[in-house]
Motif scaffolding. Sequence first.
Motif, PDB file in Angstrom:
ATOM      1  N   TYR A  47       0.303  12.491  -2.614  1.00 50.50           N
ATOM      2  CA  TYR A  47       0.340  11.181  -3.278  1.00 50.50           C
ATOM      3  C   TYR A  47       0.818  10.006  -2.397  1.00 50.50           C
ATOM      4  CZ  TYR A  47      -1.252  12.326  -7.931  1.00 50.50           C
ATOM      5  OH  TYR A  47      -2.401  12.896  -8.707  1.00 50.50           O
TER       6      TYR A  47
ATOM      7  N   CYS B 169      -1.217   9.417   0.447  1.00 52.27           N
ATOM      8  CA  CYS B 169      -2.621   8.759   0.150  1.00 52.27           C
ATOM      9  C   CYS B 169      -2.480   7.381  -0.135  1.00 52.27           C
ATOM     10  CB  CYS B 169      -3.177   9.511  -0.869  1.00 52.27           C
ATOM     11  SG  CYS B 169      -3.865  11.016  -0.362  1.00 52.27           S
ATOM     12  N   CYS B 170      -1.354   6.871  -1.132  1.00 52.17           N
ATOM     13  CA  CYS B 170      -1.068   5.733  -1.279  1.00 52.17           C
ATOM     14  C   CYS B 170      -0.778   4.560  -0.038  1.00 52.17           C
ATOM     15  CB  CYS B 170       0.177   5.622  -2.457  1.00 52.17           C
ATOM     16  SG  CYS B 170      -0.230   6.113  -4.060  1.00 52.17           S
TER      17      CYS B 170
ATOM     18  N   SER C  92      -3.800   4.096   1.872  1.00 53.15           N
ATOM     19  CA  SER C  92      -4.721   3.121   1.134  1.00 53.15           C
ATOM     20  C   SER C  92      -4.336   1.894   1.075  1.00 53.15           C
ATOM     21  CB  SER C  92      -4.862   3.494  -0.558  1.00 53.15           C
ATOM     22  OG  SER C  92      -5.261   4.869  -0.672  1.00 53.15           O
TER      23      SER C  92
ATOM     24  N   ALA D 285      -9.702   3.668   0.671  1.00 54.96           N
ATOM     25  CA  ALA D 285      -8.917   3.836  -0.496  1.00 54.96           C
ATOM     26  C   ALA D 285      -9.628   4.924  -1.220  1.00 54.96           C
ATOM     27  CB  ALA D 285      -8.311   2.462  -0.882  1.00 54.96           C
ATOM     28  N   PRO D 286     -10.867   4.430  -1.674  1.00 51.55           N
ATOM     29  CA  PRO D 286     -11.618   5.297  -2.676  1.00 51.55           C
ATOM     30  C   PRO D 286     -11.767   6.787  -2.019  1.00 51.55           C
ATOM     31  CG  PRO D 286     -12.809   3.465  -2.475  1.00 51.55           C
ATOM     32  CD  PRO D 286     -11.777   3.305  -1.421  1.00 51.55           C
TER      33      PRO D 286
ATOM     34  N   ALA E 145      -8.459   8.535  -2.626  1.00 53.48           N
ATOM     35  CA  ALA E 145      -8.301   8.756  -3.902  1.00 53.48           C
ATOM     36  C   ALA E 145      -9.096  10.193  -4.528  1.00 53.48           C
ATOM     37  CB  ALA E 145      -8.643   7.660  -4.974  1.00 53.48           C
TER      38      ALA E 145
ATOM     39  N   ARG F  79      -7.042  12.906  -2.986  1.00 51.84           N
ATOM     40  CA  ARG F  79      -5.699  13.062  -3.966  1.00 51.84           C
ATOM     41  C   ARG F  79      -6.190  13.458  -5.317  1.00 51.84           C
ATOM     42  NH1 ARG F  79      -4.297   7.687  -5.068  1.00 51.84           N
ATOM     43  NH2 ARG F  79      -5.625   7.824  -6.654  1.00 51.84           N
ATOM     44  N   ASP F  80      -6.969  13.281  -5.725  1.00 56.92           N
ATOM     45  CA  ASP F  80      -7.592  13.730  -7.104  1.00 56.92           C
ATOM     46  C   ASP F  80      -8.086  15.223  -6.965  1.00 56.92           C
ATOM     47  OD1 ASP F  80      -6.848  11.617  -8.193  1.00 56.92           O
ATOM     48  OD2 ASP F  80      -9.012  10.779  -8.496  1.00 56.92           O
TER      49      ASP F  80
ATOM     50  N   GLU G 218      -5.003  17.264  -6.722  1.00 57.20           N
ATOM     51  CA  GLU G 218      -4.362  17.342  -8.105  1.00 57.20           C
ATOM     52  C   GLU G 218      -4.994  18.367  -9.011  1.00 57.20           C
ATOM     53  OE1 GLU G 218      -3.337  14.550 -11.933  1.00 57.20           O
ATOM     54  OE2 GLU G 218      -4.485  13.670 -10.346  1.00 57.20           O
TER      55      GLU G 218
END
Length: 107
Positions: free
Chosen positions: A76, A79-80, A83, A90-91, A94, A97-98, A101
């Motif tokens: 996280y 990735c942030c 971004s 960034a997309p 994300a 990252r998702d 998760e």
Amino acid sequence: TKERVDGVEAALGAYQEEAGIAMDRERDLVYHWIAGTFALLCCVIALGGIVAHARALARPEVQRKILALLWMPPIYALCCWCSLLFPPYAPLLAVGRDAYEAYAIWA
């Protein structure tokens, strides 16, 4: 004299615009440094826990799930931070990252 005043006003306007752009760049650099510092700190702390669990695998079926969860904060954080550094990506970050998760919850 009217031409000189107009010339000075134009030069002053250009200087203000350039100074504003430079200040925005410096502000963004500070934001990136702060975010990067805390992302690195997060990774170091999380890696300490990951190494501790990996060294003492007494119950691998349980600790494997714990290790999957312990990898979430560094992922996280990175990735942030990326971004912030690369807003067009960034997309995509994300989605990655998702996806991790989802894997960590599934595992």
